[in-house]
Design a protein around this motif. Structure first.
Motif, PDB file in Angstrom:
ATOM      1  N   ALA A  38       1.209  14.496 -14.210  1.00 17.34           N
ATOM      2  CA  ALA A  38       0.014  14.639 -14.580  1.00 17.34           C
ATOM      3  C   ALA A  38      -0.901  16.433 -13.985  1.00 17.34           C
ATOM      4  CB  ALA A  38      -1.523  14.306 -13.475  1.00 17.34           C
ATOM      5  N   GLN A  39       0.142  16.359 -13.318  1.00 13.91           N
ATOM      6  CA  GLN A  39       0.242  17.866 -13.015  1.00 13.91           C
ATOM      7  C   GLN A  39       1.741  18.917 -14.466  1.00 13.91           C
ATOM      8  OE1 GLN A  39      -1.183  20.100 -11.332  1.00 13.91           O
ATOM      9  NE2 GLN A  39      -0.498  21.793 -12.605  1.00 13.91           N
ATOM     10  N   ASN A  40       2.879  17.589 -14.763  1.00 18.36           N
ATOM     11  CA  ASN A  40       3.603  18.936 -14.981  1.00 18.36           C
ATOM     12  C   ASN A  40       2.765  18.947 -16.802  1.00 18.36           C
ATOM     13  OD1 ASN A  40       5.455  19.096 -13.445  1.00 18.36           O
ATOM     14  ND2 ASN A  40       6.206  16.664 -13.455  1.00 18.36           N
ATOM     15  N   PHE A  41       2.291  17.515 -16.871  1.00 18.06           N
ATOM     16  CA  PHE A  41       1.262  17.676 -18.973  1.00 18.06           C
ATOM     17  C   PHE A  41       0.301  18.555 -19.257  1.00 18.06           C
ATOM     18  CE2 PHE A  41       1.797  12.744 -18.730  1.00 18.06           C
ATOM     19  CZ  PHE A  41       3.175  12.907 -19.841  1.00 18.06           C
ATOM     20  N   ALA A  42      -0.235  18.860 -16.835  1.00 18.16           N
ATOM     21  CA  ALA A  42      -1.134  20.943 -17.430  1.00 18.16           C
ATOM     22  C   ALA A  42      -0.431  21.285 -17.646  1.00 18.16           C
ATOM     23  CB  ALA A  42      -1.594  20.161 -16.015  1.00 18.16           C
ATOM     24  N   ASP A  43       0.845  21.879 -17.000  1.00 22.22           N
ATOM     25  CA  ASP A  43       1.644  22.740 -16.915  1.00 22.22           C
ATOM     26  C   ASP A  43       2.269  23.012 -18.710  1.00 22.22           C
ATOM     27  OD1 ASP A  43       1.237  23.488 -14.553  1.00 22.22           O
ATOM     28  OD2 ASP A  43       3.320  23.115 -13.579  1.00 22.22           O
ATOM     29  N   ASN A  70      -6.762  13.077  -8.924  1.00 22.47           N
ATOM     30  CA  ASN A  70      -7.464  11.667  -8.314  1.00 22.47           C
ATOM     31  C   ASN A  70      -6.578  11.567  -7.891  1.00 22.47           C
ATOM     32  OD1 ASN A  70     -10.144  12.273  -9.347  1.00 22.47           O
ATOM     33  ND2 ASN A  70      -9.613  11.575 -11.219  1.00 22.47           N
ATOM     34  N   PHE A  71      -5.284  11.105  -8.901  1.00 27.47           N
ATOM     35  CA  PHE A  71      -4.055  10.516  -7.984  1.00 27.47           C
ATOM     36  C   PHE A  71      -3.729  11.117  -6.974  1.00 27.47           C
ATOM     37  CE2 PHE A  71      -3.244  10.246 -12.753  1.00 27.47           C
ATOM     38  CZ  PHE A  71      -2.743   8.601 -12.949  1.00 27.47           C
ATOM     39  N   ALA A 103       1.296  -1.394   0.089  1.00 29.86           N
ATOM     40  CA  ALA A 103      -0.174  -0.061  -0.198  1.00 29.86           C
ATOM     41  C   ALA A 103       1.110   1.397  -0.067  1.00 29.86           C
ATOM     42  CB  ALA A 103      -1.213   0.055   1.292  1.00 29.86           C
ATOM     43  N   ARG A 104       2.241   1.345   0.640  1.00 27.01           N
ATOM     44  CA  ARG A 104       2.905   2.496   0.941  1.00 27.01           C
ATOM     45  C   ARG A 104       3.413   2.776  -0.253  1.00 27.01           C
ATOM     46  NH1 ARG A 104       6.074   0.731   5.226  1.00 27.01           N
ATOM     47  NH2 ARG A 104       3.838   0.990   5.958  1.00 27.01           N
ATOM     48  N   ASN A 105       4.336   1.053  -1.172  1.00 25.84           N
ATOM     49  CA  ASN A 105       3.871   1.649  -2.067  1.00 25.84           C
ATOM     50  C   ASN A 105       3.468   2.227  -3.565  1.00 25.84           C
ATOM     51  OD1 ASN A 105       6.936   0.746  -1.401  1.00 25.84           O
ATOM     52  ND2 ASN A 105       6.414  -1.444  -2.622  1.00 25.84           N
ATOM     53  N   ASN A 106       1.971   1.881  -3.266  1.00 25.00           N
ATOM     54  CA  ASN A 106       1.291   2.183  -4.429  1.00 25.00           C
ATOM     55  C   ASN A 106       1.094   3.422  -4.748  1.00 25.00           C
ATOM     56  OD1 ASN A 106       0.630  -0.798  -5.783  1.00 25.00           O
ATOM     57  ND2 ASN A 106      -1.084  -1.018  -3.951  1.00 25.00           N
ATOM     58  N   SER A 107       0.897   3.917  -2.915  1.00 23.44           N
ATOM     59  CA  SER A 107       0.918   5.729  -2.487  1.00 23.44           C
ATOM     60  C   SER A 107       1.787   6.584  -3.522  1.00 23.44           C
ATOM     61  CB  SER A 107       1.016   6.371  -0.882  1.00 23.44           C
ATOM     62  OG  SER A 107       0.791   7.119  -0.828  1.00 23.44           O
ATOM     63  N   ILE A 108       3.491   5.573  -3.517  1.00 20.91           N
ATOM     64  CA  ILE A 108       4.721   6.669  -3.641  1.00 20.91           C
ATOM     65  C   ILE A 108       4.250   6.687  -5.017  1.00 20.91           C
ATOM     66  CG2 ILE A 108       6.519   6.014  -4.524  1.00 20.91           C
ATOM     67  CD1 ILE A 108       7.131   4.565  -1.489  1.00 20.91           C
ATOM     68  N   ILE A 109       3.463   5.344  -6.012  1.00 18.66           N
ATOM     69  CA  ILE A 109       3.465   5.189  -6.862  1.00 18.66           C
ATOM     70  C   ILE A 109       1.913   6.895  -7.724  1.00 18.66           C
ATOM     71  CG2 ILE A 109       2.495   4.276  -9.248  1.00 18.66           C
ATOM     72  CD1 ILE A 109       3.830   1.934  -7.790  1.00 18.66           C
ATOM     73  N   ALA A 110       1.434   6.834  -6.571  1.00 20.96           N
ATOM     74  CA  ALA A 110       0.167   7.738  -7.149  1.00 20.96           C
ATOM     75  C   ALA A 110       0.435   9.163  -6.938  1.00 20.96           C
ATOM     76  CB  ALA A 110      -0.887   7.063  -6.173  1.00 20.96           C
ATOM     77  N   GLN A 111       1.506   9.272  -6.422  1.00 23.46           N
ATOM     78  CA  GLN A 111       1.776  10.685  -5.941  1.00 23.46           C
ATOM     79  C   GLN A 111       3.447  11.049  -7.097  1.00 23.46           C
ATOM     80  OE1 GLN A 111       4.468   9.990  -2.130  1.00 23.46           O
ATOM     81  NE2 GLN A 111       2.810  10.745  -0.923  1.00 23.46           N
ATOM     82  N   ASN A 112       3.693  10.022  -7.380  1.00 22.59           N
ATOM     83  CA  ASN A 112       4.106  10.070  -8.907  1.00 22.59           C
ATOM     84  C   ASN A 112       3.578  10.171 -10.174  1.00 22.59           C
ATOM     85  OD1 ASN A 112       6.701   9.899  -7.664  1.00 22.59           O
ATOM     86  ND2 ASN A 112       7.557   7.936  -8.043  1.00 22.59           N
ATOM     87  N   ASN A 113       2.562   9.736  -9.507  1.00 26.00           N
ATOM     88  CA  ASN A 113       1.622  10.309 -11.080  1.00 26.00           C
ATOM     89  C   ASN A 113       0.850  11.368 -10.990  1.00 26.00           C
ATOM     90  OD1 ASN A 113       1.859   7.538 -12.444  1.00 26.00           O
ATOM     91  ND2 ASN A 113       0.409   6.672 -11.348  1.00 26.00           N
ATOM     92  N   GLN A 114       0.743  11.918 -10.078  1.00 28.66           N
ATOM     93  CA  GLN A 114       0.234  12.977  -9.355  1.00 28.66           C
ATOM     94  C   GLN A 114       0.905  14.073 -10.128  1.00 28.66           C
ATOM     95  OE1 GLN A 114      -0.240  13.780  -5.233  1.00 28.66           O
ATOM     96  NE2 GLN A 114      -1.720  16.102  -5.799  1.00 28.66           N
TER      97      GLN A 114
END
Length: 182
Positions: A54-59, A134-135, A40-51
């Motif tokens: 995604a923000q970089n893509f928005a910029d 969402n991420f 679950a901690r690894n999934n949290s880190i992956i979601a943070q990286n995806n977040q």
């Protein structure tokens, strides 16, 4: 018939083996819960990286939109200049009448198209920001799940400690009963 000493010895062994079994079961459950917490901690880190991605893509979408809008606006200004040159070369006054209307309409349509380019880029950026949000929520949920697994592991270990103590007390009671009969 067995001697009472053998019965007492077997009761002690039964109590110790029961206690050890309870401890091992608790340790195994805690290890399993810790493993789930790690996932679950690894999934949290992956979601943070995806977040972040995604923000970089928005910029990037906004920057591209601004650049495309500016490039298109420059193209429209060049087209207006070419219209003025062509009209003037044919002896038409470009500062009045239908020639002026033509040049201004080209500018108006160009500005509208430039705004559409920018709006399209903004929609793309908002889509990426929605994904980033969402991420972020997924990361928080995964971290909470990790903490719940850690707590479940600690509870399993504590439960095993109580159960092993209960096994030991049961064996002690059995030994006492057999001892008094001895």
């Amino acid at each position: 018939m067995c001697s009472p000493a053998i019965g007492i010895g077997l009761s002690v062994i039964q109590g110790v083996v029961g206690m050890i079994g309870q401890q091992q079961q608790g340790a195994a459950e805690q290890s399993q819960q810790n493993y789930q917490a790690h996932i679950a901690r690894n999934n949290s880190i992956i979601a943070q990286n995806n977040q972040i991605t995604a923000q970089n893509f928005a910029d990037d979408a906004r920057l591209r939109g601004d650049a495309e809008k500016e490039a298109f606006s420059a193209k429209v200004r060049r087209a207006q200049g070419s219209q003025k040159v062509a009209l003037a070369a044919n002896g038409v006054l470009v500062d009045s009448g239908s020639a002026l209307d033509l040049v201004e309409e080209t500018g108006d349509l160009g500005r509208l198209d430039a705004l559409n380019i920018r709006a399209s880029a903004e929609r793309e950026a908002l889509n990426f920001e929605s994904q980033a949000s969402n991420f972020g929520a997924q990361s928080i949920q995964s971290e909470a799940q990790s903490q719940l697994h850690v707590m479940a592991g600690q509870n399993a270990r504590q439960k095993a400690n109580f159960a092993s103590f209960g096994s030991l007390l049961g064996a002690a009671g059995s030994v006492a009963g057999k001892w008094s009969a001895f």
